[in-house]
Design a protein around this motif. Structure first.
Motif, PDB file in Angstrom:
ATOM      1  N   ALA A 302       0.840  -1.192   0.000  1.00 55.06           N
ATOM      2  CA  ALA A 302       0.000   0.000   0.000  1.00 55.06           C
ATOM      3  C   ALA A 302       0.876   1.243   0.000  1.00 55.06           C
ATOM      4  CB  ALA A 302      -0.920  -0.010   1.222  1.00 55.06           C
ATOM      5  N   LEU A 303       0.536   2.203  -0.822  1.00 55.18           N
ATOM      6  CA  LEU A 303       1.257   3.472  -0.897  1.00 55.18           C
ATOM      7  C   LEU A 303       0.320   4.606  -0.487  1.00 55.18           C
ATOM      8  CD1 LEU A 303       3.212   3.114  -4.277  1.00 55.18           C
ATOM      9  CD2 LEU A 303       4.047   2.694  -1.966  1.00 55.18           C
ATOM     10  N   PRO A 304       0.866   5.751  -0.089  1.00 55.92           N
ATOM     11  CA  PRO A 304       0.002   6.882   0.265  1.00 55.92           C
ATOM     12  C   PRO A 304      -0.940   7.233  -0.878  1.00 55.92           C
ATOM     13  CG  PRO A 304       2.270   7.320   0.927  1.00 55.92           C
ATOM     14  CD  PRO A 304       2.304   6.057   0.125  1.00 55.92           C
ATOM     15  N   GLU A 305      -2.204   7.429  -0.530  1.00 52.61           N
ATOM     16  CA  GLU A 305      -3.201   7.764  -1.534  1.00 52.61           C
ATOM     17  C   GLU A 305      -3.126   9.254  -1.871  1.00 52.61           C
ATOM     18  OE1 GLU A 305      -5.283   5.871  -3.175  1.00 52.61           O
ATOM     19  OE2 GLU A 305      -4.756   3.977  -2.195  1.00 52.61           O
ATOM     20  N   ALA A 306      -3.277   9.563  -3.151  1.00 52.58           N
ATOM     21  CA  ALA A 306      -3.299  10.964  -3.571  1.00 52.58           C
ATOM     22  C   ALA A 306      -4.525  11.657  -3.002  1.00 52.58           C
ATOM     23  CB  ALA A 306      -3.288  11.058  -5.091  1.00 52.58           C
ATOM     24  N   VAL A 307      -4.382  12.929  -2.689  1.00 54.97           N
ATOM     25  CA  VAL A 307      -5.487  13.729  -2.159  1.00 54.97           C
ATOM     26  C   VAL A 307      -6.195  14.398  -3.329  1.00 54.97           C
ATOM     27  CG1 VAL A 307      -6.121  15.627  -0.632  1.00 54.97           C
ATOM     28  CG2 VAL A 307      -4.213  14.118  -0.023  1.00 54.97           C
ATOM     29  N   PRO A 308      -7.493  14.111  -3.535  1.00 54.57           N
ATOM     30  CA  PRO A 308      -8.195  14.718  -4.679  1.00 54.57           C
ATOM     31  C   PRO A 308      -8.092  16.243  -4.669  1.00 54.57           C
ATOM     32  CG  PRO A 308      -9.533  13.018  -3.634  1.00 54.57           C
ATOM     33  CD  PRO A 308      -8.351  13.230  -2.739  1.00 54.57           C
ATOM     34  N   THR A 309      -7.853  16.798  -5.835  1.00 57.56           N
ATOM     35  CA  THR A 309      -7.674  18.236  -5.974  1.00 57.56           C
ATOM     36  C   THR A 309      -8.554  18.753  -7.104  1.00 57.56           C
ATOM     37  OG1 THR A 309      -5.373  18.041  -5.246  1.00 57.56           O
ATOM     38  CG2 THR A 309      -5.978  20.068  -6.379  1.00 57.56           C
ATOM     39  N   GLU A 310      -9.258  19.847  -6.841  1.00 52.58           N
ATOM     40  CA  GLU A 310     -10.025  20.498  -7.892  1.00 52.58           C
ATOM     41  C   GLU A 310      -9.091  21.390  -8.700  1.00 52.58           C
ATOM     42  OE1 GLU A 310     -13.394  22.560  -6.469  1.00 52.58           O
ATOM     43  OE2 GLU A 310     -14.294  20.800  -5.497  1.00 52.58           O
ATOM     44  N   VAL A 311      -9.218  21.304  -9.995  1.00 51.19           N
ATOM     45  CA  VAL A 311      -8.363  22.082 -10.884  1.00 51.19           C
ATOM     46  C   VAL A 311      -9.140  23.289 -11.396  1.00 51.19           C
ATOM     47  CG1 VAL A 311      -7.047  22.063 -13.018  1.00 51.19           C
ATOM     48  CG2 VAL A 311      -7.026  20.057 -11.538  1.00 51.19           C
ATOM     49  N   ASP A 312      -8.635  24.462 -11.087  1.00 50.61           N
ATOM     50  CA  ASP A 312      -9.246  25.691 -11.584  1.00 50.61           C
ATOM     51  C   ASP A 312      -8.605  26.072 -12.919  1.00 50.61           C
ATOM     52  OD1 ASP A 312     -10.745  25.899  -9.234  1.00 50.61           O
ATOM     53  OD2 ASP A 312      -9.073  26.879  -8.194  1.00 50.61           O
ATOM     54  N   GLU A 367      -0.701  17.010   0.096  1.00 53.95           N
ATOM     55  CA  GLU A 367      -2.104  17.400   0.145  1.00 53.95           C
ATOM     56  C   GLU A 367      -2.434  18.427  -0.928  1.00 53.95           C
ATOM     57  OE1 GLU A 367      -2.448  18.809   4.109  1.00 53.95           O
ATOM     58  OE2 GLU A 367      -2.491  16.814   5.027  1.00 53.95           O
ATOM     59  N   GLY A 368      -1.466  19.270  -1.272  1.00 56.00           N
ATOM     60  CA  GLY A 368      -1.746  20.329  -2.226  1.00 56.00           C
ATOM     61  C   GLY A 368      -1.513  19.972  -3.678  1.00 56.00           C
ATOM     62  N   LEU A 369      -0.642  18.983  -3.955  1.00 49.07           N
ATOM     63  CA  LEU A 369      -0.236  18.725  -5.338  1.00 49.07           C
ATOM     64  C   LEU A 369      -0.561  17.331  -5.853  1.00 49.07           C
ATOM     65  CD1 LEU A 369       3.303  20.419  -5.293  1.00 49.07           C
ATOM     66  CD2 LEU A 369       1.194  21.358  -6.253  1.00 49.07           C
ATOM     67  N   SER A 370      -0.658  16.331  -4.979  1.00 49.88           N
ATOM     68  CA  SER A 370      -0.738  14.951  -5.464  1.00 49.88           C
ATOM     69  C   SER A 370      -1.965  14.707  -6.341  1.00 49.88           C
ATOM     70  CB  SER A 370      -0.738  13.971  -4.280  1.00 49.88           C
ATOM     71  OG  SER A 370      -1.867  14.189  -3.439  1.00 49.88           O
ATOM     72  N   GLY A 371      -3.066  15.411  -6.073  1.00 45.21           N
ATOM     73  CA  GLY A 371      -4.273  15.190  -6.873  1.00 45.21           C
ATOM     74  C   GLY A 371      -4.156  15.652  -8.308  1.00 45.21           C
ATOM     75  N   LEU A 372      -3.136  16.454  -8.635  1.00 47.18           N
ATOM     76  CA  LEU A 372      -2.972  16.934 -10.016  1.00 47.18           C
ATOM     77  C   LEU A 372      -2.626  15.795 -10.966  1.00 47.18           C
ATOM     78  CD1 LEU A 372      -0.870  20.156  -9.313  1.00 47.18           C
ATOM     79  CD2 LEU A 372      -3.332  20.015  -9.730  1.00 47.18           C
TER      80      LEU A 372
END
Length: 830
Positions: A302-312, A367-372
């Motif tokens: 198991a690896l750290p899950e990406a944090v979903p990020t909304e893209v503006d 938290e700020g970038l992984s969802g990209l």
């Protein structure tokens, strides 16, 4: 040239027998080393010059078209190591956190050996390789190396998948008939005429409710004795019949749940779902053929899950330049501003590397970038020391195979084998946490700059405030977060206008002077009355910086270092924070016999104790290297006061934080380091943005209320104001970024020997053409004795890396009578 995970330079090895082509730079090879096979990293080839080489490499582990580390990264790291006079093996041991064993995540090498045709190896040992392929593990490594050195050994390395044993349910058609066959009792119809009334009753029960497994069970269920049912059986009223039993519930559960690692895992899982099963019963089902142990490929960890990020749909405001920066705002706003650039590069199929100095910054970046990554059709991964060896190996394979193109990590991520890197982002580029405190003592942003140049890609700096070195770069500065600052000026107590009357430096603990001023005490009472939260930043851990005899001013000292012992009240121990030496608190002064001690320099224990006296009933939490209290109540919104060192910033701010106080800011300024004020300013900025949404009141207790690093924050000026002034001052003084520095540390067990060797080093530098502006010192260390040795420091100040490398080469021209160690771009710490 091959480097190994040892503090030695790169070594010359010949190519493996039969190898054709260039040196596979960036690939791992197996090399003979001290009688065994060791993994090394190829860092380049050597020109034929008749020089002696250390044997032949035995085997190349990686395909040249898919190296373990990209050749450009190898070139950048090795160039830095060469200029910094650091053994290549030392820096690669620090940076390469995976790959020093001959294994992959999903495959492993099987090593077999045999003697060359016609060779008789019995002279080497009674049990020696023959002409048949045999597992190399059957022979002692020293024996194999001796045979290998004579050219009489053939070796084969077969790559086989990694597997693990699991227990899976068989298909019902595969279950042996004997496993399903059972013998049960059936009633014979019609019943024999000679049955007694009780036997007739037992027969009728079996006819209505049967069949049954056993005579005893039939008797108990029918409410008769065992002799009655025996009589029915003997009279021909019942008979045993062989039948196929239905599948057991435990088998049905295994069929639905899938393979299990162990019998106990099968038993626990089935029992948790309402099917009682013991490990013994599971073993019985396995033995009877209801399940099979099989080998399957090892599953990924198991690896750290990406944090979903909304893209503006925002424009990219950042410059297109080889070096650029982004500072100011809060962490979330910085990552939001960076997002369009990262998303564009990932969308082009290229890779982005983000380097963080510590775990807290890494977490916020994740938290700020992984969802990209998901928006660009790829994957984001972490690479840091927090991952296990298996997780790091799996992550490395994902990056090397191109499955993950956004890498966020620590120094371990710098060597990640990105297929097509487009950008390296260094977070908080001025943080001392980027300094590797042991081993190579490298400053990670320096190596990142070399790697970026080798790949011909931009290097970006991003953080709360820029370092003086990055001020000349083009970039963007976001508006600073709102900061409410109140300064307690101990130097001029009558001039405290806001909350007064304020404390003076002459006031003691009982007068609420130091470490808690009248202002801070009043604010803490308000925090308690309103059920809010506060955080107090202490300058050090423990109870006090030292104990002093009030009669003769004697201070207990460390036996190994010329520093006072720090007092820890909880353990009643005095400890050296340099070497770890500790002893119990003495009952009397060793000098005059006085029984009283006076503590000086409050630490976390002392401050927490004072807060407890001031706020009875208020929960007090500590966070330092010695003690880390659980903070769940604070994060749940309950009131409390958190007292700690800078370790506080490694955690999220409590949600209802109303007050942040620095109990003595001068501790960060009173350090013999020209970067001390820059470090102090960065700390203030980080505290101002610690809470992600609000601006708690920041109270700064200090004797230097007019220091520019503090005033620019109190006056609400932008984050570039102080670093720009610092950069201008350094230009006048000839310090970084307008020069390159290296600290040469000369140490010996005797002070005279260290002094003499330091003077000889300085004279050798002058003889080689160094100027007085390039050589500063030598001088004794601020701590004259450290861990039993006497260090002398000599600083080299050069106009650029090339000139610094020329000066450092002088150290290799002879041997010295003391230990000489180089630290390029030295960073002082607290």
């Amino acid at each position: 040239m091959v480097v190994v995970n040892l503090p030695v330079p790169a070594q010359d090895f010949s190519a493996p027998h039969g190898w054709t082509g260039d040196a596979p730079t960036g690939c791992r090879v197996l090399i003979p080393w001290r009688g065994e096979l060791m993994v090394g990293l190829v860092v380049g080839g050597t020109e034929p010059r008749g020089a002696y080489r250390l044997r032949e490499a035995v085997h190349v582990l990686d395909a040249p078209d898919c190296p373990w580390v990209t050749p450009q990264t190898v070139a950048g790291v090795c160039a830095w190591a060469r200029d910094a006079r650091i053994p290549a093996g030392l820096i690669w041991g620090d940076l390469l956190g995976v790959g020093w064993t001959a294994q992959y995540f999903q495959a492993q090498y099987i090593h077999t050996v045999r003697a060359v045709e016609g060779a008789d190896l019995s002279a080497f040992a009674r049990k020696a390789p023959t002409t048949l392929w045999t597992d190399a593990g059957a022979f002692h490594p020293a024996l194999l190396d001796a045979v290998r050195e004579q050219g009489l050994l053939e070796e084969r390395f077969d790559l086989r998948p990694r597997t693990k044993s699991v227990i899976r349910a068989r298909e019902l058609a595969e279950v042996p008939a004997v496993a399903r066959a059972v013998t049960v009792l059936h009633a014979v119809i019609p019943a024999p005429a000679l049955l007694t009334p009780r036997q007739t009753h037992a027969h009728a029960w079996l006819s209505d409710y049967g069949p049954h497994d056993t005579l005893s069970g039939w008797a108990k269920a029918a409410g008769v004795s065992g002799s009655v049912v025996n009589g029915v059986l003997n009279a021909g009223g019942a008979q045993y019949v062989a039948e196929m039993a239905p599948p057991p519930p435990a088998w049905e559960w295994l069929s639905e749940a899938g393979p299990q690692d162990t019998l106990s895992g099968w038993a626990n899982g089935a029992s948790a779902d309402g099917t009682p099963l013991s490990p013994t019963a599971a073993g019985t089902l396995l033995a009877r053929g209801w399940a099979d142990p099989v080998q399957v490929l090892a599953p990924p960890p198991a690896l750290p899950e990406a944090v979903p990020t909304e893209v503006d749909d925002l424009p990219d405001p950042l410059p297109e330049a080889p070096l650029w920066r982004l500072h100011g705002g809060r962490a979330a706003s910085r990552f939001r501003t960076l997002a369009p650039r990262v998303l564009r590069l990932l969308g082009q199929g290229r890779d982005v590397l983000v380097l963080a100095p510590d775990h807290a910054t890494l977490r916020r970046a994740w938290e700020g970038l992984s969802g990209l990554a998901a928006h660009a059709g790829t994957r984001a991964v972490q690479l840091s020391g927090q991952l296990s060896d298996v997780q790091r190996a799996y992550t490395w394979e994902l990056v090397r195979g191109g499955a993950a193109r956004l890498v966020i990590g620590s120094a371990h991520a710098l060597a990640a084998p990105l297929q097509d890197p487009a950008l390296i982002v260094v977070l908080e580029e001025g943080s001392d946490a980027h300094k590797l405190l042991s081993g190579s003592r490298a400053f990670v942003p320096d190596i990142a700059a070399r790697v970026a140049a080798a790949h011909d890609i931009p290097l970006a700096a991003l953080g709360a405030t820029p370092a003086a070195e990055s001020v000349p770069w083009p970039g963007a500065v976001l508006p600073p977060p709102r900061a409410r600052v109140h300064i307690v000026d101990y130097a001029t107590p009558p001039e405290q206008p806001t909350l007064g009357p304020l404390s003076g430096a002459h006031l003691g603990m009982g007068d609420m002077g130091y470490p808690i001023s009248h202002d801070l005490a009043r604010l803490l009472r308000q925090v308690q009355e309103r059920g809010r939260q506060a955080a107090l930043l202490a300058p050090r851990r423990g109870y006090s910086a030292l104990l002093r005899c009030p009669n003769c001013e004697h201070t207990p000292q460390c036996r190994n270092c010329d520093v006072p012992l720090r007092f820890h009240q909880a353990t009643r121990q005095m400890t050296c924070h340099q070497c770890g030496y500790h002893e119990s608190m003495p009952d009397r002064c060793d000098n005059c016999g006085n029984q009283l001690w006076k503590a000086r320099g409050p630490g976390t224990e002392w401050i927490a104790q004072e807060v407890g006296k001031l706020l009875p009933g208020m929960p007090i939490y500590r966070m330092d290297k010695d003690r880390q209290d659980p903070l769940a109540p604070l994060y749940a919104g309950e009131p409390g006061v958190l007292v700690g060192t800078q370790l506080l910033l490694a955690h999220d701010a409590p949600p209802d934080l109303a007050l942040v106080a620095i109990t003595l800011a001068d501790t960060w300024l009173n350090v013999s380091d020209f970067r001390a004020s820059e470090r102090y300013h960065r700390l203030l900025r980080q505290l101002a943005e610690w809470h992600p949404a609000r601006a708690p009141l920041l109270v700064v207790q200090t004797f230097q209320a007019g220091h520019p690093a503090l005033r620019v924050l109190a006056e609400g000026r932008d984050t570039l104001a102080y670093p720009a002034a610092e950069e201008r001052a350094r230009k006048e003084l000839g310090y970084p970024p307008h020069a390159r520095l290296a600290q040469v540390e000369i140490t010996a067990r005797e002070p005279k020997r260290a002094q003499t060797a330091a003077q000889e080093v300085a004279e050798a530098l002058y003889a080689a053409g160094a100027t007085a502006q390039e050589v500063l010192g030598p001088a004794p260390s601020p701590v004259a004795r450290l861990r039993g040795v006497y260090p002398y420091h000599l600083f080299l100040r050069a106009r650029n890396d090339a000139r610094l490398a020329e000066l450092l080469k002088v150290l290799d021209t002879r041997t010295w009578k003391a230990r000489v160690r180089v630290d390029v771009n030295p960073r002082g710490g607290m």
